[in-house]
Write a protein that holds these residues in place. Structure first.
Motif, PDB file in Angstrom:
ATOM      1  N   SER A 216      -4.188   0.026   6.603  1.00 58.03           N
ATOM      2  CA  SER A 216      -4.542  -0.704   7.735  1.00 58.03           C
ATOM      3  C   SER A 216      -3.166  -0.972   8.657  1.00 58.03           C
ATOM      4  O   SER A 216      -2.121  -1.158   7.916  1.00 58.03           O
ATOM      5  N   GLU A 217      -3.437  -1.180  10.019  1.00 59.46           N
ATOM      6  CA  GLU A 217      -2.173  -1.527  10.875  1.00 59.46           C
ATOM      7  C   GLU A 217      -2.124  -3.071  11.013  1.00 59.46           C
ATOM      8  O   GLU A 217      -1.332  -3.724  11.828  1.00 59.46           O
ATOM      9  N   LYS A 218      -3.192  -3.987  10.685  1.00 65.05           N
ATOM     10  CA  LYS A 218      -3.267  -5.383  10.759  1.00 65.05           C
ATOM     11  C   LYS A 218      -2.697  -6.052   9.516  1.00 65.05           C
ATOM     12  O   LYS A 218      -3.371  -5.807   8.531  1.00 65.05           O
ATOM     13  N   ARG A 219      -1.762  -6.990   9.708  1.00 66.73           N
ATOM     14  CA  ARG A 219      -1.273  -7.761   8.624  1.00 66.73           C
ATOM     15  C   ARG A 219      -2.199  -8.298   7.639  1.00 66.73           C
ATOM     16  O   ARG A 219      -2.120  -8.315   6.657  1.00 66.73           O
ATOM     17  N   GLN A 220      -2.922  -9.132   8.548  1.00 68.12           N
ATOM     18  CA  GLN A 220      -4.070  -9.855   7.846  1.00 68.12           C
ATOM     19  C   GLN A 220      -5.129  -9.421   7.234  1.00 68.12           C
ATOM     20  O   GLN A 220      -5.549  -9.523   6.013  1.00 68.12           O
TER      21      GLN A 220
ATOM     22  N   LEU B 174      -7.242  -6.836   1.921  1.00 71.98           N
ATOM     23  CA  LEU B 174      -7.845  -5.694   1.356  1.00 71.98           C
ATOM     24  C   LEU B 174      -6.889  -5.824   0.069  1.00 71.98           C
ATOM     25  O   LEU B 174      -7.550  -5.170  -1.137  1.00 71.98           O
ATOM     26  N   LEU B 175      -5.698  -6.228  -0.035  1.00 67.17           N
ATOM     27  CA  LEU B 175      -4.889  -6.376  -1.295  1.00 67.17           C
ATOM     28  C   LEU B 175      -5.636  -7.378  -2.099  1.00 67.17           C
ATOM     29  O   LEU B 175      -5.734  -7.371  -3.377  1.00 67.17           O
TER      30      LEU B 175
END
Length: 563
Positions: free
Chosen positions: A132-136, A141-142
């Protein structure tokens, strides 16, 4: 009308036992790393409603190996829901399996497979977070990966609550003689074999993965707890049970102590833990971590869990000792002249043969000292006079004298795990670094877990098969006596039913076949920067591509090696 009923009855007895043939092609493709082609074969091989759980398990695993992580999670979630519903099984489903063969019942899975559903899902979420390229979105997902890690914890706790712990087993070994004698006497009818030591009671590697997930999410104290749980399990008996090296516990202790440091524990407590748990090599590796703030973690999932085979035994009566006797059918294979070369014979003598005093006495009384010794080649089921009289009243003893019944049980053939060394190299724009000082460690052997789980259930399997075949034979006898009046037709039906019973006896050899045989771990502490990791296992080189590691960043490379 009677002939129609007879025909239907023979059809019911015949059942279906083509599972092994149907999946072999898919397995062959999977062993070549042709994941999509293998999945297409499993689509048709597992199209029966009875195999629905296996359908989702196999396809979910293969989708992960293809890199299709979202679809893998969707399939594994379906498997999760199904596995939860199979704690209770419908009466009709069990009855049909009893009258035909166990392949006619729904596949229910086992505790190991339930744990590894969440295991694969957690790795899927970790991979999706990395992509993923989006931090949020990465954070969410983590969090999902941690949810699956907690599910592993819950499932393992449920299993642990139903089995003896490693401490309990050790306590039994150290108990007074009279208690050991009582346990020994209690195992008379279980072939003199205790199955407790083979049970899947915990999963040190599952606990370790929980720690890795927590560490990746920056939750260091939770990671410490999970790593500590893993280290204690490896030490207490998990490593010994599944033939793993002592370094597994050392590796887990090292990571637990690193988490103490990262979570801000007092230096004196960290030093005490190092002195108590780490050997010299791990002390040096701990210092390497102190000098490097990034890390590459390689999880190599190698090979495939062994597939089950089917062993046949012949059942015939012994009225003199009020017993039923079971003899293994050893197939004649070219080049195998010694009985010990046959996996069927080795499994039979290990799990079923007569080695209890009761059976040896019965063998002796029946034929003398030589028969007491040759009991190692047979299994005797002592029924006693009262039960034998009931068989006689039902005329089952005469039926067994006419034609022996074929009993089938699942078993595992011998296997060897890949022990050849692995190697990881990392190249950057200005240097090439072989990481030979950090070898891979076999942290889990799912092959050994499956093998021992089958050992634990071997006695159940043989008695269920025995009861099933006796019931089927008795029903065939009743149909013949009640519905077939003509002597010629009766003889024809008797022959047809005997042939059908003999040919249709089948063991349930289903299991989740695309799980790896073993998991090997390589952890490489690094300086922040760009790298191109290559991992070599035997003659195969796996390339991750260019990666950039930041300060305090942990990169997990989930690698599937089919060879």
């Amino acid at each position: 009308m009677r002939l129609l009923i007879v025909a239907l009855f023979i059809s019911l007895l015949s059942g279906c036992a083509t599972y092994r043939q149907d999946v072999d092609e898919g397995l062959s493709l999977a062993r070549e790393g042709q994941w999509q082609e293998a999945e297409a074969v499993f689509d048709s091989a597992l199209d029966s409603p009875k195999d629905q759980l296996l359908y989702y398990l196999e396809k979910g695993a293969l989708a992960q190996y293809e890199g299709d992580y979202e679809r893998s999670n969707q399939l594994l979630e379906q498997a999760e829901r199904l596995s939860d519903t199979f704690f209770t099984t419908s009466f009709s489903d069990r009855a049909w399996a009893l009258l035909s063969n166990p392949r006619q019942g729904s596949y229910r899975g086992n505790g190991v497979e339930r744990v590894y559903i969440s295991y694969l899902k957690s790795l899927n979420y970790l991979a999706l977070s990395d992509l993923s390229e989006k931090r949020q979105q990465r954070v969410e997902l983590l969090d999902s990966a941690l949810v699956e890690a907690r599910r592993i914890d819950i499932k393992l706790n449920e299993i642990a609550a139903q089995t003896l712990s490693y401490q309990d087993l050790e306590a039994k070994d150290n108990q007074p003689f009279y208690l050991k004698a009582m346990d020994w006497l209690g195992n008379f009818y279980a072939g003199g074999r205790s199955t407790e030591e083979y049970q899947y009671r915990e999963d040190a590697w599952g606990r370790y993965l929980e720690g890795l997930q927590y560490e990746a999410a920056g939750e260091y104290d939770d990671a410490r707890i999970s790593y500590t749980d893993a280290a204690q399990l490896y030490q207490q008996g998990y490593a010994e049970q599944y033939n793993l090296a002592p370094v597994t516990a050392q590796r887990a202790w090292l990571d637990a102590i690193r988490m103490m440091d990262k979570a801000g524990w007092p230096v004196t407590e960290v030093e005490q833990a190092k002195a108590r748990h780490l050997n010299e090599a791990m002390h040096e590796l701990y210092q390497t971590y102190q000098n490097h703030s990034a890390e590459l973690v390689v999880l190599e999932h190698q090979g495939f869990i062994p597939d089950k085979s089917e062993m046949s035994l012949l059942l015939y009566p012994d009225a003199q000792s009020y017993s039923l006797l079971l003899d293994p059918v050893i197939p004649n294979r070219q080049g195998q002249n010694n009985l010990n070369e046959y996996d069927e014979f080795r499994w039979f003598t290990m799990t079923y043969s007569d080695r209890t005093p009761l059976s040896m006495v019965a063998n002796y009384k029946n034929g003398g000292p030589w028969d007491a010794f040759t009991g190692v080649f047979t299994k005797r089921v002592i029924l006693g006079r009262a039960v034998w009289q009931q068989l006689d009243d039902l005329q089952l003893d005469n039926m067994l004298y006419d034609v022996p019944l074929r009993i089938t049980v699942p078993f595992y053939r011998r296997f060897e795990l890949d022990n050849r060394p692995t190697n990881i190299t990392l190249s950057t724009t200005d240097r090439f670094e072989p990481a030979e000082t950090v070898p891979s460690i076999r942290m889990a052997s799912l092959a050994d877990i499956a093998f021992q789980d089958q050992l634990a259930n071997a006695q159940r399997d043989i008695y269920e098969s025995l009861v099933r075949e006796i019931i089927r034979a008795w029903l065939a006898y009743q149909v013949q006596s009640q519905l077939v009046q003509d002597d010629a037709m009766g003889m024809l039906f008797s022959l047809a039913s005997q042939v059908t019973l003999f040919a249709s006896s089948a063991a349930d050899t289903r299991n989740w076949l695309t799980l790896p045989a073993q998991v090997r771990l390589t952890r490489v502490p690094l300086e922040p920067g760009q790298y191109e990791p290559q991992y070599k296992a035997t003659d195969t080189t796996f390339i991750l591509g260019n990666i950039t590691l930041g300060e305090n960043e942990l990169k997990v490379w989930n690698l599937r090696n089919p060879n």
